[in-house]
Write a protein that holds these residues in place. Structure first.
Motif, PDB file in Angstrom:
ATOM      1  N   UNK A   1      -2.300   4.152   1.401  1.00 24.83           N
ATOM      2  CA  UNK A   1      -2.523   4.086  -0.042  1.00 24.83           C
ATOM      3  C   UNK A   1      -1.552   3.120  -0.710  1.00 24.83           C
ATOM      4  N   UNK A   2      -0.307   3.136  -0.281  1.00 28.68           N
ATOM      5  CA  UNK A   2       0.679   2.198  -0.829  1.00 28.68           C
ATOM      6  C   UNK A   2       0.292   0.755  -0.513  1.00 28.68           C
ATOM      7  N   UNK A   3      -0.190   0.503   0.703  1.00 30.69           N
ATOM      8  CA  UNK A   3      -0.645  -0.840   1.069  1.00 30.69           C
ATOM      9  C   UNK A   3      -1.843  -1.247   0.227  1.00 30.69           C
ATOM     10  N   UNK A   4      -2.762  -0.334   0.009  1.00 31.85           N
ATOM     11  CA  UNK A   4      -3.937  -0.633  -0.811  1.00 31.85           C
ATOM     12  C   UNK A   4      -3.530  -0.913  -2.253  1.00 31.85           C
ATOM     13  N   UNK A   5      -2.584  -0.149  -2.767  1.00 32.80           N
ATOM     14  CA  UNK A   5      -2.116  -0.353  -4.139  1.00 32.80           C
ATOM     15  C   UNK A   5      -1.502  -1.742  -4.328  1.00 32.80           C
ATOM     16  N   UNK A   6      -0.885  -2.254  -3.290  1.00 34.50           N
ATOM     17  CA  UNK A   6      -0.242  -3.578  -3.362  1.00 34.50           C
ATOM     18  C   UNK A   6      -1.187  -4.705  -2.901  1.00 34.50           C
ATOM     19  N   UNK A   7      -2.452  -4.383  -2.668  1.00 36.11           N
ATOM     20  CA  UNK A   7      -3.461  -5.350  -2.200  1.00 36.11           C
ATOM     21  C   UNK A   7      -3.087  -6.016  -0.891  1.00 36.11           C
ATOM     22  N   UNK A   8      -2.347  -5.317  -0.059  1.00 40.52           N
ATOM     23  CA  UNK A   8      -1.952  -5.860   1.229  1.00 40.52           C
ATOM     24  C   UNK A   8      -3.166  -6.093   2.116  1.00 40.52           C
ATOM     25  N   UNK A   9      -4.150  -5.207   2.073  1.00 41.20           N
ATOM     26  CA  UNK A   9      -5.331  -5.361   2.918  1.00 41.20           C
ATOM     27  C   UNK A   9      -6.136  -6.583   2.497  1.00 41.20           C
ATOM     28  N   UNK A  10      -6.254  -6.802   1.207  1.00 43.15           N
ATOM     29  CA  UNK A  10      -6.966  -7.969   0.708  1.00 43.15           C
ATOM     30  C   UNK A  10      -6.249  -9.258   1.115  1.00 43.15           C
ATOM     31  N   UNK A  11      -4.922  -9.253   0.994  1.00 42.73           N
ATOM     32  CA  UNK A  11      -4.140 -10.425   1.381  1.00 42.73           C
ATOM     33  C   UNK A  11      -4.251 -10.692   2.878  1.00 42.73           C
ATOM     34  N   UNK A  12      -4.235  -9.645   3.676  1.00 36.31           N
ATOM     35  CA  UNK A  12      -4.354  -9.805   5.125  1.00 36.31           C
ATOM     36  C   UNK A  12      -5.748 -10.319   5.499  1.00 36.31           C
ATOM     37  N   UNK A  13      -6.745  -9.977   4.718  1.00 38.31           N
ATOM     38  CA  UNK A  13      -8.094 -10.438   4.977  1.00 38.31           C
ATOM     39  C   UNK A  13      -8.293 -11.919   4.678  1.00 38.31           C
ATOM     40  N   UNK A  14      -7.443 -12.461   3.826  1.00 38.79           N
ATOM     41  CA  UNK A  14      -7.545 -13.877   3.497  1.00 38.79           C
ATOM     42  C   UNK A  14      -6.952 -14.670   4.614  1.00 38.79           C
TER      43      UNK A  14
END
Length: 61
Positions: free
Chosen positions: A48-61
């Motif tokens: 949840x903390x990673x999702x809140x910081x958009x880490x998953x979106x950044x990793x997907x780029x």
């Protein structure tokens, strides 16, 4: 209470209430599973903390 608790606690109480599982056996099982449940809870918090910081979106780029 979280949604998970609202969904899980009443059926657990019912199972104990009708005598399908004794309270000592239920407590023993919860004690045995506590480390695994704690680990899973920590993973969910971290996710949840990673999702809140958009880490998953950044990793997907």
């Amino acid at each position: 209470m979280t949604v998970e608790q609202v969904v899980a606690v009443p059926p657990a109480g019912l199972v104990i209430g009708i005598g399908a599982v004794s309270l000592p056996n239920a407590l023993s099982t919860v004690t045995q599973l506590a480390p695994a449940v704690g680990f899973l809870a920590a993973v969910l918090v971290l996710a949840q903390l990673c999702a809140d910081e958009d880490l998953f979106r950044a990793a997907g780029r």
